[in-house]
Design an enzyme around this catalytic site. Structure first.
Site, PDB file in Angstrom:
ATOM      1  N   HIS A   1      -8.232 -10.843  -1.339  1.00 57.19           N
ATOM      2  CA  HIS A   1      -8.295 -10.676   0.116  1.00 57.19           C
ATOM      3  C   HIS A   1      -9.252 -11.756   0.611  1.00 57.19           C
ATOM      4  O   HIS A   1     -10.467 -11.659   0.428  1.00 57.19           O
ATOM      5  CB  HIS A   1      -8.811  -9.277   0.477  1.00 57.19           C
ATOM      6  CG  HIS A   1      -8.817  -9.036   1.951  1.00 57.19           C
ATOM      7  ND1 HIS A   1      -7.967  -8.146   2.569  1.00 57.19           N
ATOM      8  CD2 HIS A   1      -9.548  -9.604   2.948  1.00 57.19           C
ATOM      9  CE1 HIS A   1      -8.174  -8.184   3.877  1.00 57.19           C
ATOM     10  NE2 HIS A   1      -9.135  -9.051   4.130  1.00 57.19           N
TER      11      HIS A   1
ATOM     12  N   LYS B   1      -7.611  -6.951  -8.095  1.00 55.87           N
ATOM     13  CA  LYS B   1      -7.706  -7.247  -6.673  1.00 55.87           C
ATOM     14  C   LYS B   1      -9.154  -7.442  -6.283  1.00 55.87           C
ATOM     15  O   LYS B   1      -9.993  -6.577  -6.561  1.00 55.87           O
ATOM     16  CB  LYS B   1      -7.113  -6.073  -5.885  1.00 55.87           C
ATOM     17  CG  LYS B   1      -7.309  -6.162  -4.395  1.00 55.87           C
ATOM     18  CD  LYS B   1      -6.395  -7.184  -3.759  1.00 55.87           C
ATOM     19  CE  LYS B   1      -6.732  -7.361  -2.287  1.00 55.87           C
ATOM     20  NZ  LYS B   1      -5.596  -7.237  -1.416  1.00 55.87           N
TER      21      LYS B   1
ATOM     22  N   ASP C   1       2.404  -6.247   2.588  1.00 60.29           N
ATOM     23  CA  ASP C   1       1.178  -5.599   3.040  1.00 60.29           C
ATOM     24  C   ASP C   1       1.515  -4.404   3.932  1.00 60.29           C
ATOM     25  O   ASP C   1       0.753  -4.078   4.842  1.00 60.29           O
ATOM     26  CB  ASP C   1       0.248  -6.590   3.759  1.00 60.29           C
ATOM     27  CG  ASP C   1      -1.180  -6.071   3.862  1.00 60.29           C
ATOM     28  OD1 ASP C   1      -1.496  -5.059   3.203  1.00 60.29           O
ATOM     29  OD2 ASP C   1      -1.969  -6.683   4.603  1.00 60.29           O
TER      30      ASP C   1
ATOM     31  N   HIS D   1      -1.769 -12.349   1.856  1.00 63.79           N
ATOM     32  CA  HIS D   1      -1.517 -12.256   3.301  1.00 63.79           C
ATOM     33  C   HIS D   1      -2.150 -13.410   4.091  1.00 63.79           C
ATOM     34  O   HIS D   1      -3.057 -13.209   4.896  1.00 63.79           O
ATOM     35  CB  HIS D   1      -1.917 -10.887   3.877  1.00 63.79           C
ATOM     36  CG  HIS D   1      -3.197 -10.286   3.358  1.00 63.79           C
ATOM     37  ND1 HIS D   1      -4.374 -10.972   3.303  1.00 63.79           N
ATOM     38  CD2 HIS D   1      -3.473  -9.052   2.895  1.00 63.79           C
ATOM     39  CE1 HIS D   1      -5.315 -10.181   2.814  1.00 63.79           C
ATOM     40  NE2 HIS D   1      -4.791  -9.016   2.560  1.00 63.79           N
TER      41      HIS D   1
ATOM     42  N   HIS E   1       0.857  -1.190   0.000  1.00 60.04           N
ATOM     43  CA  HIS E   1       0.000   0.000   0.000  1.00 60.04           C
ATOM     44  C   HIS E   1       0.891   1.237   0.000  1.00 60.04           C
ATOM     45  O   HIS E   1       1.619   1.472   0.959  1.00 60.04           O
ATOM     46  CB  HIS E   1      -0.894   0.028   1.247  1.00 60.04           C
ATOM     47  CG  HIS E   1      -1.832  -1.131   1.306  1.00 60.04           C
ATOM     48  ND1 HIS E   1      -3.096  -1.098   0.764  1.00 60.04           N
ATOM     49  CD2 HIS E   1      -1.673  -2.383   1.809  1.00 60.04           C
ATOM     50  CE1 HIS E   1      -3.688  -2.280   0.950  1.00 60.04           C
ATOM     51  NE2 HIS E   1      -2.842  -3.075   1.579  1.00 60.04           N
TER      52      HIS E   1
HETATM   53  C1  NCD Z   1      -4.765  -2.548   4.557  1.00 58.99           C
HETATM   54  C2  NCD Z   1      -4.885  -1.029   4.407  1.00 58.99           C
HETATM   55  O1  NCD Z   1      -4.731  -0.311   5.403  1.00 58.99           O
HETATM   56  O2  NCD Z   1      -5.116  -0.563   3.296  1.00 58.99           O
HETATM   57  N1  NCD Z   1      -4.762  -2.878   5.952  1.00 58.99           N
HETATM   58  C3  NCD Z   1      -4.271  -3.987   6.508  1.00 58.99           C
HETATM   59  O3  NCD Z   1      -4.443  -4.176   7.720  1.00 58.99           O
HETATM   60  N2  NCD Z   1      -3.615  -4.884   5.815  1.00 58.99           N
HETATM   61  C4  NCD Z   1      -5.857  -3.209   3.820  1.00 58.99           C
HETATM   62  C5  NCD Z   1      -5.645  -4.670   3.577  1.00 58.99           C
HETATM   63  O4  NCD Z   1      -4.735  -5.074   2.855  1.00 58.99           O
HETATM   64  O5  NCD Z   1      -6.435  -5.462   4.098  1.00 58.99           O
HETATM   65 ZN    ZN Z   2      -3.097  -4.999   2.012  1.00 61.82          ZN
END
Ligand code: NCD
Ligand code: ZN
Length: 345
Positions: free
Chosen positions: A136, A99, A247, A174, A15
């Site tokens: 996801h 995604k 992630d 993940h 991200h």
């Molecule tokens: C991610 C986010 O903040 O965009 N958060 C997380 O806990 N991994 C979203 C995600 O990948 O689920």
């Molecule tokens: Zn993520």
């Protein structure tokens, strides 16, 4: 002093956000990773090829001079996604994957999929052109315990979806459970899986024991110790099914330390040091290169990077900041709760 040289790694789930946060966090990913799969859960999400083209340009203009980094763009699958736009984006080389967020599963996932029949046309097109789907993997039903949502997703959604689309290439993202590891391992060549840095290090006690620790809260939420051990075994095994997807999900401290705190751990800055620590603890340093630098490109049909990265185990504790300052606000770096001795040279 121990040193380890591997091909330069890539991050298969990242991200980067946008605006001030993008500018603040991008240099840390670009320092260690050659390429990254860029998550599209912006507000509004990256849903069309033209959105992704504009986002890619914002990423490239936020990249400090002299750094090289290749963002691999991803579209957010919605019930309105147009298969023709997906095909054109993929064939032009701009889009790497799609995604799938079940609606409501995580940060900014309200535009995600509710009715899987509505995306079947897109999935068929993806299977036909060989485009991977990043998933996801959690159900969102309020009556399913949050710690069971990944395992239930495999039975109720993922397995039926793969039976309906056997040619579709899927990345289980993940992974957090032993059930996820077992399913990924038995899924054949069309199934890959990413594992994050933090899920190799923490179990759910980190979040809840001794007070609520919001900086360890992420989604999917960390599970029991037996699951962490299964993830460590899978990641360090060398099995080509498994590859790193950090992630790394930055949120400002203000939003993490909140009555309704955001999910996400920021690990872009220390992932490679932490992975070296974990692989050494497991006696599997020789498999770090497969997990961080080889298995991901192989799944995505790309060449591994030509450049290399050298990690050095030093006597002194590696000195990286506990927080980074961004114009959007401070972001706490994931604290593994052990001394970090492996440094990226
Ligand atoms: C991610 C986010 O903040 O965009 N958060 C997380 O806990 N991994 C979203 C995600 O990948 O689920
Ligand atoms: Zn993520």
């Amino acid at each position: 002093m121990t040193t380890l040289t591997i091909k330069r790694p890539d991050d298969w789930h990242l991200h980067l956000r946008d605006g001030d946060m993008l500018k603040g966090v991008l240099p840390y990913s670009a320092k260690d990773f050659a390429r990254a799969i860029i998550m599209p859960n912006l507000v509004p999400p990256v849903v069309t090829t033209s959105d992704a083209k504009a986002y890619r340009e914002r990423i490239m203009s936020a990249l400090p001079e002299g750094m090289s980094f290749e963002p691999l763009m991803v579209l957010y699958l919605t019930e309105d996604t147009d298969p023709a736009d997906v095909e054109a984006g993929f064939k032009s080389g701009l889009i790497t994957s799609l995604k799938l967020y079940p609606a409501g599963a995580t940060t900014n996932s309200q535009s995600g999929v509710r009715d899987f029949d509505k995306v079947q046309g897109v999935l068929e097109k993806m299977a036909e052109i060989g485009m991977p789907l990043c998933m996801h993997g959690e159900v969102t039903d309020g009556d399913i315990d949050i710690f069971d949502r990944e395992a239930v997703f495999i039975d109720r959604v993922l397995d039926p979806l793969r039976k309906r689309n056997p040619e579709l290439r899927v990345v289980m993202e993940h992974l957090t459970t032993k059930q996820g590891v077992d399913y990924a391992r038995s899924g054949g060549d069309n199934l890959g899986a990413t594992i994050t840095t933090h899920h190799l290090i923490i179990n759910r006690n980190a979040i809840l024991a001794g007070g609520i620790k919001p900086h360890y809260y992420c989604l999917p939420v960390a599970k029991r110790e037996e699951h962490r051990l299964a993830l460590r075994e899978a990641a360090t095994s060398g099995d080509p099914t498994f590859f790193i997807g950090t992630d790394s999900a930055p949120h400002t401290d203000e939003l993490k330390e909140h009555a309704c705190g955001c999910a996400g751990c920021f690990t872009a800055i220390n992932t490679m040091s932490l992975l070296a620590h974990v692989f050494e603890e497991e006696g599997k340093l020789e498999n770090l290169e497969a997990f961080a630098s080889l298995n991901g490109p192989q799944f995505y049909g790309l060449e591994p990077n030509n450049e290399t990265m050298t990690l050095v185990k030093q006597d002194a504790v590696v000195d990286y900041p506990a927080k980074i300052e961004t114009v959007a606000g401070p972001v706490t770096v994931f604290d593994p709760m052990f001394d970090v001795k492996w440094a990226v040279q």
